[in-house]
Design a protein around this motif. Structure first.
Motif, short mmCIF file in Angstrom:
data_model
loop_
_atom_site.label_atom_id
_atom_site.label_comp_id
_atom_site.label_asym_id
_atom_site.label_seq_id
_atom_site.Cartn_x
_atom_site.Cartn_y
_atom_site.Cartn_z
N ASP A 1 4.97 11.78 1.87
CA ASP A 1 4.04 11.33 1.01
C ASP A 1 3.12 10.35 1.75
O ASP A 1 1.75 10.14 1.32
CB ASP A 1 4.53 10.85 -0.05
N VAL A 2 3.88 9.61 2.74
CA VAL A 2 2.82 8.62 3.58
C VAL A 2 3.57 8.75 5.02
O VAL A 2 4.65 8.79 5.32
CB VAL A 2 3.23 7.25 3.00
N VAL A 3 2.55 8.78 5.87
CA VAL A 3 2.89 8.59 7.30
C VAL A 3 2.16 7.24 7.69
O VAL A 3 1.18 7.06 7.51
CB VAL A 3 2.38 9.92 8.21
N THR A 4 3.23 6.46 8.50
CA THR A 4 2.76 5.26 8.84
C THR A 4 3.08 4.83 10.41
O THR A 4 3.80 5.67 11.08
CB THR A 4 3.17 3.97 7.96
N PRO B 1 13.46 0.31 -1.34
CA PRO B 1 14.92 0.99 -1.40
C PRO B 1 15.06 2.31 -2.09
O PRO B 1 15.80 3.00 -1.90
CB PRO B 1 15.76 -0.11 -1.91
N SER B 2 14.12 2.40 -2.87
CA SER B 2 14.04 3.66 -3.75
C SER B 2 13.17 4.89 -2.96
O SER B 2 13.39 6.21 -3.31
CB SER B 2 13.65 3.55 -4.98
N ALA B 3 12.75 4.60 -1.85
CA ALA B 3 12.06 5.52 -1.13
C ALA B 3 13.01 6.20 0.13
O ALA B 3 13.82 5.54 0.80
CB ALA B 3 10.81 4.92 -0.37
N PHE C 1 0.86 -1.20 -0.06
CA PHE C 1 -0.01 0.01 -0.07
C PHE C 1 0.78 1.41 0.15
O PHE C 1 0.19 2.28 -0.01
CB PHE C 1 -1.01 0.12 1.33
N LEU C 2 2.08 0.98 -0.18
CA LEU C 2 3.20 2.05 -0.04
C LEU C 2 3.65 2.47 -1.42
O LEU C 2 3.89 1.38 -2.22
CB LEU C 2 4.29 1.95 0.96
N PRO C 3 4.08 3.69 -1.61
CA PRO C 3 4.74 4.17 -2.97
C PRO C 3 6.35 3.54 -2.92
O PRO C 3 6.86 3.23 -1.89
CB PRO C 3 4.91 5.69 -3.00
N THR C 4 6.50 3.39 -4.31
CA THR C 4 8.02 2.82 -4.36
C THR C 4 9.06 4.19 -4.39
O THR C 4 10.24 3.61 -4.01
CB THR C 4 8.18 2.28 -5.75
N VAL C 5 8.56 5.45 -4.47
CA VAL C 5 9.43 6.40 -4.26
C VAL C 5 8.58 7.22 -3.27
O VAL C 5 7.62 7.21 -2.98
CB VAL C 5 9.89 7.03 -5.58
N GLY C 6 9.49 8.50 -2.96
CA GLY C 6 8.93 9.69 -2.21
C GLY C 6 9.36 9.43 -0.65
O GLY C 6 10.47 8.73 -0.41
N THR C 7 8.71 10.13 0.10
CA THR C 7 9.18 10.21 1.58
C THR C 7 8.03 9.38 2.49
O THR C 7 6.82 9.86 2.44
CB THR C 7 9.20 11.58 1.97
N ILE C 8 8.60 8.29 3.16
CA ILE C 8 7.80 7.68 4.20
C ILE C 8 8.15 7.88 5.40
O ILE C 8 9.32 7.65 5.80
CB ILE C 8 7.72 6.15 3.78
#
Length: 209
Positions: free
Chosen positions: A132-135, A86-88, A60-67
Protein backbone atom coordinates in the motif's frame (compact mmCIF):
# COMPACT_ATOMS: atom_id res chain seq x y z
CA UNK A 1 17.43 15.89 23.97
CA UNK A 2 18.62 15.20 27.45
CA UNK A 3 16.59 17.19 29.94
CA UNK A 4 13.30 16.18 31.48
CA UNK A 5 11.26 18.68 29.51
CA UNK A 6 12.52 17.26 26.20
CA UNK A 7 11.74 13.73 27.34
CA UNK A 8 8.23 14.81 28.35
CA UNK A 9 7.77 16.29 24.88
CA UNK A 10 9.00 13.05 23.29
CA UNK A 11 6.65 10.95 25.42
CA UNK A 12 3.73 13.14 24.43
CA UNK A 13 4.67 13.07 20.74
CA UNK A 14 5.15 9.29 20.46
CA UNK A 15 2.37 8.31 22.85
CA UNK A 16 1.97 4.54 23.23
CA UNK A 17 4.94 3.94 20.91
CA UNK A 18 7.36 5.84 23.16
CA UNK A 19 8.72 2.87 25.17
CA UNK A 20 9.63 0.97 22.00
CA UNK A 21 11.04 4.03 20.22
CA UNK A 22 13.07 5.05 23.28
CA UNK A 23 14.49 1.53 23.60
CA UNK A 24 15.38 1.58 19.90
CA UNK A 25 17.16 4.93 20.33
CA UNK A 26 19.07 3.53 23.31
CA UNK A 27 20.12 0.43 21.34
CA UNK A 28 21.31 2.60 18.47
CA UNK A 29 23.32 4.74 20.87
CA UNK A 30 24.87 1.68 22.49
CA UNK A 31 25.57 -0.43 19.40
CA UNK A 32 25.09 1.71 16.30
CA UNK A 33 28.67 2.87 15.83
CA UNK A 34 30.28 -0.46 16.71
CA UNK A 35 28.04 -2.30 14.26
CA UNK A 36 28.58 0.19 11.47
CA UNK A 37 25.01 1.49 11.47
CA UNK A 38 25.68 5.14 12.27
CA UNK A 39 28.80 7.27 12.36
CA UNK A 40 30.47 8.44 15.59
CA UNK A 41 29.36 12.02 15.02
CA UNK A 42 25.73 10.88 14.96
CA UNK A 43 25.62 9.52 18.50
CA UNK A 44 24.47 12.78 20.09
CA UNK A 45 21.96 13.39 17.30
CA UNK A 46 20.05 10.11 17.36
CA UNK A 47 16.74 11.63 18.39
CA UNK A 48 16.80 14.78 16.23
CA UNK A 49 18.52 13.55 13.09
CA UNK A 50 17.33 9.94 13.01
CA UNK A 51 14.36 9.04 15.21
CA UNK A 52 12.32 12.22 14.80
CA UNK A 53 13.39 12.52 11.16
CA UNK A 54 11.90 9.07 10.60
CA UNK A 55 8.81 9.78 12.68
CA UNK A 56 8.03 12.85 10.58
CA UNK A 57 7.02 10.48 7.79
CA UNK A 58 4.43 8.60 9.83
CA UNK A 59 1.49 11.07 9.58
CA UNK A 60 1.56 10.51 5.81
CA UNK A 61 1.20 6.73 6.21
CA UNK A 62 -1.96 4.63 6.62
CA UNK A 63 -2.75 3.04 9.98
CA UNK A 64 -3.39 -0.34 8.33
CA UNK A 65 -2.24 -2.16 5.21
CA UNK A 66 1.23 -3.14 4.04
CA UNK A 67 4.12 -0.67 4.32
CA UNK A 68 7.45 -1.61 2.72
CA UNK A 69 10.70 0.11 3.69
CA UNK A 70 13.48 -0.53 1.19
CA UNK A 71 17.13 -0.26 2.15
CA UNK A 72 16.14 -0.36 5.81
CA UNK A 73 19.71 -0.29 7.14
CA UNK A 74 19.60 0.57 10.83
CA UNK A 75 15.78 0.53 10.80
CA UNK A 76 15.30 4.17 9.90
CA UNK A 77 12.47 4.75 9.18
CA UNK A 78 11.15 1.14 9.18
CA UNK A 79 11.46 0.27 12.87
CA UNK A 80 10.09 3.67 13.92
CA UNK A 81 7.16 3.22 11.52
CA UNK A 82 6.41 -0.24 12.90
CA UNK A 83 6.30 1.06 16.46
CA UNK A 84 4.04 3.98 15.52
CA UNK A 85 1.77 2.00 13.16
CA UNK A 86 1.17 -1.22 15.14
CA UNK A 87 -1.88 -2.22 13.08
CA UNK A 88 0.02 -2.07 9.78
CA UNK A 89 2.17 -4.85 8.35
CA UNK A 90 5.71 -3.54 7.88
CA UNK A 91 8.21 -5.26 5.58
CA UNK A 92 11.86 -4.27 5.90
CA UNK A 93 13.97 -5.00 2.81
CA UNK A 94 17.73 -4.87 3.31
CA UNK A 95 20.48 -6.53 1.22
CA UNK A 96 23.26 -6.68 3.85
CA UNK A 97 23.27 -9.70 6.14
CA UNK A 98 24.70 -7.90 9.18
CA UNK A 99 22.04 -5.22 8.93
CA UNK A 100 19.30 -7.83 8.56
CA UNK A 101 20.64 -9.45 11.73
CA UNK A 102 20.40 -6.11 13.54
CA UNK A 103 16.86 -5.53 12.25
CA UNK A 104 15.76 -8.99 13.38
CA UNK A 105 17.30 -8.39 16.79
CA UNK A 106 15.43 -5.10 17.13
CA UNK A 107 12.16 -6.74 16.12
CA UNK A 108 12.67 -9.26 18.95
CA UNK A 109 13.97 -6.77 21.55
CA UNK A 110 11.15 -4.31 20.89
CA UNK A 111 8.55 -7.09 20.61
CA UNK A 112 7.31 -5.81 17.27
CA UNK A 113 4.77 -8.36 16.06
CA UNK A 114 3.95 -6.53 12.81
CA UNK A 115 7.38 -6.69 11.12
CA UNK A 116 8.94 -9.03 8.58
CA UNK A 117 12.62 -8.67 7.61
CA UNK A 118 13.52 -9.73 4.07
CA UNK A 119 17.12 -9.95 2.95
CA UNK A 120 17.74 -8.83 -0.63
CA UNK A 121 17.41 -5.92 -3.01
CA UNK A 122 14.03 -4.42 -3.74
CA UNK A 123 14.19 -5.66 -7.36
CA UNK A 124 14.32 -9.27 -6.14
CA UNK A 125 10.83 -8.90 -4.68
CA UNK A 126 9.11 -7.44 -7.73
CA UNK A 127 5.99 -9.54 -8.20
CA UNK A 128 6.33 -11.27 -4.82
CA UNK A 129 3.86 -9.00 -3.02
CA UNK A 130 2.07 -5.66 -3.35
CA UNK A 131 2.39 -2.77 -0.94
CA UNK A 132 0.00 0.00 0.00
CA UNK A 133 3.00 2.24 0.65
CA UNK A 134 6.68 1.97 -0.25
CA UNK A 135 9.05 4.20 1.69
CA UNK A 136 12.78 4.74 2.11
CA UNK A 137 15.32 7.13 3.58
CA UNK A 138 18.63 8.19 2.03
CA UNK A 139 18.76 5.27 -0.40
CA UNK A 140 19.19 6.71 -3.92
CA UNK A 141 18.19 9.45 -6.34
CA UNK A 142 14.51 9.43 -7.29
CA UNK A 143 14.96 7.91 -10.76
CA UNK A 144 16.73 4.84 -9.35
CA UNK A 145 14.50 4.71 -6.30
CA UNK A 146 11.38 4.76 -8.49
CA UNK A 147 12.64 1.84 -10.60
CA UNK A 148 13.23 -0.18 -7.45
CA UNK A 149 10.12 0.88 -5.53
CA UNK A 150 7.23 1.35 -7.93
CA UNK A 151 6.90 -2.27 -9.10
CA UNK A 152 6.14 -3.14 -5.46
CA UNK A 153 3.16 -0.76 -5.29
CA UNK A 154 -0.41 -1.94 -5.62
CA UNK A 155 -2.71 0.18 -7.81
CA UNK A 156 -3.73 3.13 -5.67
CA UNK A 157 -0.66 2.69 -3.50
CA UNK A 158 1.72 5.51 -2.62
CA UNK A 159 5.42 6.22 -2.73
CA UNK A 160 6.18 8.21 0.44
CA UNK A 161 9.87 8.85 0.94
CA UNK A 162 12.22 10.93 3.05
CA UNK A 163 14.44 13.13 0.88
CA UNK A 164 16.78 16.08 1.11
CA UNK A 165 15.82 19.66 0.40
CA UNK A 166 17.03 19.42 -3.21
CA UNK A 167 14.55 16.67 -4.11
CA UNK A 168 12.78 18.94 -6.62
CA UNK A 169 15.81 18.61 -8.91
CA UNK A 170 15.36 14.81 -8.92
CA UNK A 171 11.83 14.85 -10.32
CA UNK A 172 12.54 15.64 -13.97
CA UNK A 173 15.11 12.83 -14.44
CA UNK A 174 12.57 10.42 -12.91
CA UNK A 175 9.57 11.40 -15.07
CA UNK A 176 9.93 8.54 -17.55
CA UNK A 177 9.69 5.85 -14.88
CA UNK A 178 6.99 7.77 -12.99
CA UNK A 179 4.88 7.85 -16.16
CA UNK A 180 5.52 4.15 -16.81
CA UNK A 181 3.92 3.28 -13.50
CA UNK A 182 1.10 5.85 -13.83
CA UNK A 183 2.23 7.88 -10.84
CA UNK A 184 0.65 11.19 -9.91
CA UNK A 185 2.64 14.42 -9.97
CA UNK A 186 5.01 14.20 -6.98
CA UNK A 187 4.19 16.41 -4.00
CA UNK A 188 7.01 17.86 -1.90
CA UNK A 189 5.87 18.26 1.69
CA UNK A 190 7.37 19.78 4.85
CA UNK A 191 6.99 17.35 7.74
CA UNK A 192 7.36 18.73 11.25
CA UNK A 193 7.67 16.98 14.60
CA UNK A 194 8.68 18.91 17.73
CA UNK A 195 9.37 22.65 18.06
CA UNK A 196 13.04 23.36 17.44
CA UNK A 197 13.58 20.21 15.38
CA UNK A 198 14.36 20.85 11.72
CA UNK A 199 11.45 19.93 9.40
CA UNK A 200 11.86 16.89 7.19
CA UNK A 201 11.23 16.84 3.43
CA UNK A 202 8.82 14.18 2.23
CA UNK A 203 8.01 13.32 -1.39
CA UNK A 204 4.68 11.65 -2.08
CA UNK A 205 3.15 10.24 -5.27
CA UNK A 206 0.20 7.90 -5.84
CA UNK A 207 -0.03 5.05 -8.33
CA UNK A 208 -3.24 5.49 -10.29
CA UNK A 209 -5.52 2.50 -10.50
Amino acid sequence: MDDAQDHDALRAYFGDAYPQVARFAAELAAQGEVRGLIGPRELDKIWDRHILNSAALVPFLPTVGTIVDIGSGAGLPGIVIAAMRPSASVILIEPMERRCLWLSEMVDVLELTNVEVKRGRAEEFHGAFEADVVTSRAVAALDKLARWSLPLLAPGGELVILKGRSVATEIEPARKVLRKFHMSEPEILDATTLPGVEPTTVLRSRRRS
